[in-house]
Enzyme design. Structure first.
Site, short mmCIF file in Angstrom:
data_model
loop_
_atom_site.label_atom_id
_atom_site.label_comp_id
_atom_site.label_asym_id
_atom_site.label_seq_id
_atom_site.Cartn_x
_atom_site.Cartn_y
_atom_site.Cartn_z
N ASN A 16 0.84 -1.21 0.00
CA ASN A 16 0.00 0.00 0.00
C ASN A 16 0.87 1.25 0.00
OD1 ASN A 16 -3.06 -0.42 0.22
ND2 ASN A 16 -2.24 -1.97 1.59
N ARG A 94 0.90 -1.28 15.18
CA ARG A 94 0.90 -0.81 16.57
C ARG A 94 -0.35 0.01 16.82
NH1 ARG A 94 3.80 -3.33 19.78
NH2 ARG A 94 4.20 -1.57 21.12
N HIS A 112 -8.04 -0.74 6.02
CA HIS A 112 -8.40 -2.02 6.64
C HIS A 112 -8.99 -2.91 5.56
CE1 HIS A 112 -9.59 -4.78 9.83
NE2 HIS A 112 -10.75 -4.87 9.24
N ASP A 148 -10.25 0.58 14.12
CA ASP A 148 -11.02 0.27 12.90
C ASP A 148 -12.44 0.82 12.95
OD1 ASP A 148 -9.51 -3.04 12.83
OD2 ASP A 148 -8.79 -1.12 12.04
N GLU A 177 -7.56 -2.40 -2.09
CA GLU A 177 -6.83 -1.46 -1.24
C GLU A 177 -5.97 -0.52 -2.09
OE1 GLU A 177 -4.76 -3.31 2.10
OE2 GLU A 177 -5.96 -5.11 1.72
C1 GRF Z 1 -3.02 -4.81 4.09
O1 GRF Z 1 -3.90 -5.85 3.78
C2 GRF Z 1 -3.68 -3.82 5.00
O2 GRF Z 1 -5.04 -3.67 4.75
C3 GRF Z 1 -3.47 -4.45 6.34
O3 GRF Z 1 -2.19 -5.06 6.29
C4 GRF Z 1 -1.85 -5.28 4.95
C5 GRF Z 1 -0.64 -4.48 4.67
O4 GRF Z 1 -0.19 -4.83 3.43
N1 GRF Z 1 -3.51 -3.46 7.37
P1 GRF Z 1 1.01 -3.95 2.80
O5 GRF Z 1 2.10 -3.88 3.87
O6 GRF Z 1 0.45 -2.60 2.49
O7 GRF Z 1 1.42 -4.73 1.58
#
Ligand code: GRF
Length: 193
Positions: A16, A94, A112, A148, A177
């Site tokens: 992400n 965290r 999320h 969340d 995402e």
């Molecule tokens: C993602 O699925 C996010 O929604 C969750 O942990 C994962 C992180 O993936 N919080 P990345 O580190 O962004 O690849």
């Protein structure tokens, strides 16, 4: 246009984060990904950030033990030093104190991998599969003290397919995402959220 200085906080893979860094390369994208901070010293995302030319800082949470306030004071000093205006949590594992979250109210986003308020917390894909959900997806929301649970900024849904496992569903949700995080961050900066 002066771009908003954004810090991305990670603990792991950083896909992400990488998607946000890529989106911010566009001259008209309103964010400058000024910094990536990881609480995990060898997080894979750190290498991806460095390869993309983004400054990285490791703030290992372990030396702080259970003292969240001390960890957050160190984090705040790093954010101040780099004149950060907005925080994007991206797989950051965290929890923050209410005081830190309120200090950054409306300026800290999280992603999320479920359609909140459904399936908050850990193992959202397992929760969705056990519930027999036919649709799942991803949510970008403002962070509030409750985990969340903050105001939703963007969502995108994906089908849950017969035979899906938590891993196959996670992979499909991850694509959602990556679609929505850059859009959500842009909306927040442009005051459209
Ligand atoms: C993602 O699925 C996010 O929604 C969750 O942990 C994962 C992180 O993936 N919080 P990345 O580190 O962004 O690849």
């Amino acid at each position: 246009m002066t771009k908003k200085r954004v810090a991305i906080l990670i603990s792991g893979r950083g896909s992400n984060m990488a998607t946000l860094i890529e989106a911010a390369r566009a001259p008209d994208y309103p964010a400058d990904i000024a910094l990536v901070i990881s609480n995990v010293p060898n997080a894979a995302g750190l290498e991806r950030a460095r390869a993309a030319g983004v400054k990285t800082v490791v703030l290992d949470h372990k030396p702080f033990g259970k003292d969240r306030v001390a960890f957050e004071a160190a984090l705040q000093a790093i954010l101040d030093e780099h004149c950060i205006a907005l925080i994007c949590l991206a797989g950051f594992m965290r929890l923050f104190t209410a005081a830190f979250v309120q200090r950054w109210s409306q300026r800290i986003l999280n992603i999320h991998p479920s359609l909140l308020p459904l399936f908050p917390g850990l193992d959202p894909h397992g929760q969705a599969l056990r519930a027999g959900a036919k649709t799942s997806g991803a949510t970008v929301h403002f962070v509030i003290p409750e985990t969340d649970a903050g105001p939703i900024i963007a969502q995108d849904s994906v089908p849950v397919l017969p035979g899906d496992t938590p891993d196959s569903l996670a992979a499909r949700v991850l694509e959602a995402e990556h679609r929505i995080y850059p859009i959500a961050l842009k909306q927040v900066i442009e005051g459209k959220s």
